[in-house]
Design an enzyme around this catalytic site. Structure first.
Site, PDB file in Angstrom:
ATOM      1  N   LYS A  13       1.346  -1.179  -0.524  1.00  0.00           N
ATOM      2  CA  LYS A  13      -0.152  -0.102  -0.053  1.00  0.00           C
ATOM      3  C   LYS A  13       0.794   1.142   0.111  1.00  0.00           C
ATOM      4  O   LYS A  13       1.035   2.114  -0.799  1.00  0.00           O
ATOM      5  CB  LYS A  13      -0.601   0.137   1.041  1.00  0.00           C
ATOM      6  CG  LYS A  13      -1.584  -1.010   1.613  1.00  0.00           C
ATOM      7  CD  LYS A  13      -2.834  -0.718   2.668  1.00  0.00           C
ATOM      8  CE  LYS A  13      -1.897  -0.991   4.232  1.00  0.00           C
ATOM      9  NZ  LYS A  13      -1.233  -1.917   4.589  1.00  0.00           N
ATOM     10  N   ARG A 127      12.357  -6.084   4.101  1.00  0.00           N
ATOM     11  CA  ARG A 127      11.824  -4.847   3.905  1.00  0.00           C
ATOM     12  C   ARG A 127      13.241  -3.589   5.316  1.00  0.00           C
ATOM     13  O   ARG A 127      12.766  -3.991   6.348  1.00  0.00           O
ATOM     14  CB  ARG A 127      10.123  -4.082   4.682  1.00  0.00           C
ATOM     15  CG  ARG A 127      10.692  -2.687   3.805  1.00  0.00           C
ATOM     16  CD  ARG A 127       8.587  -2.128   4.580  1.00  0.00           C
ATOM     17  NE  ARG A 127       8.222  -2.384   5.609  1.00  0.00           N
ATOM     18  CZ  ARG A 127       6.823  -2.022   5.857  1.00  0.00           C
ATOM     19  NH1 ARG A 127       6.037  -2.100   5.131  1.00  0.00           N
ATOM     20  NH2 ARG A 127       6.461  -2.169   6.881  1.00  0.00           N
TER      21      ARG A 127
END
Ligand code: AMP
Length: 218
Positions: A13, A127
């Protein structure tokens, strides 16, 4: 244009919302980023939010709603917004509807990016983020010197990107945020896309969806 990006942690997102924001010159509001900034500046908001965030729980609505209402007011002057990480539960979604109704406005589209749990865990455990410009990387394709390609700042792992907290964030997502899919489906503004594929492929699908808003308006 008023758009919400929905999906579990790790769906992409944030990455997509940033790209849409640049492409359409639309303000991007990420509640997670605002909260992390408050934590790193050790503001009173940050001190209140910190422990919830490090456990992967939702920060109480009273804190979030106050923060978001102020931001949305600023963004309205700039032609709308793309929201990422908000709303996170039905109570927040109803409040958002209420803010917009007061201005005789409404959300135009909610884009739900769907990924399975194991893909989400893999993405989040690897990440890396640039603390300066916010650019996102994954350990498998990050620059070998560990510095952001855009601004040269040393990349970091988010404190809540460890497996235990990630699993908790996913559980919180299924309990509290997932019901929003039905909430927005009933309103007729939900669009689903698969989060599988490259960021470029997903971005193209999102642009096609957004073009439908433009067509409806004209
Ligand atoms: P995110 O960057 O969207 O993954 O958010 C990181 C963390 O910030 C979440 O795990 C929550 O603890 C908190 N957070 C972000 N947005 C919200 C929200 N709308 N409501 C409650 N907590 C939030």
């Amino acid at each position: 244009m008023r758009i919400v990006m929905l999906g579990p942690p790790g769906a992409g997102k944030g990455t997509q919302a940033k790209r849409v924001s640049v492409k359409l010159n639309l303000p991007h509001l990420s509640t997670g980023e605002l909260l992390r900034e408050a934590v790193s500046n050790n503001t009173s908001l940050g001190r209140k939010a910190k422990s919830y965030m490090s456990r992967g729980e939702l920060v109480p609505d009273s804190i979030i709603l106050n923060m978001v209402e102020k931001e949305i007011d600023k963004y309205e002057e700039k032609g709308g917004f793309i929201l990422d990480g908000f709303p996170r539960n039905v109570a927040q979604a109803k409040k958002l509807d209420g803010y917009l109704e007061k201005k005789s406005e409404a959300l135009e589209m909610v884009i739900n990016i769907d990924v399975d749990e194991e893909t989400a865990v893999k993405r989040l455990t690897g990440r890396l983020v640039c603390p300066n410009c916010g650019k996102l990387y994954h350990a498998t394709n990050a620059p070998s010197d560990g510095a952001c390609k855009g601004c040269g700042t040393e990349l970091r792992k988010r404190e809540d990107d460890n497996e235990k907290t990630i699993r908790n964030r996913l559980e919180v997502y299924f309990d509290e945020t997932h019901p929003l899919i039905e909430y927005y489906r009933e309103k007729g503004i939900l669009r689903n896309i698969s989060g599988k594929g490259s960021p470029d492929e997903i971005f193209q699908k999102i642009l096609i969806l957004i073009a439908q808003i433009k067509v409806k308006k004209s």
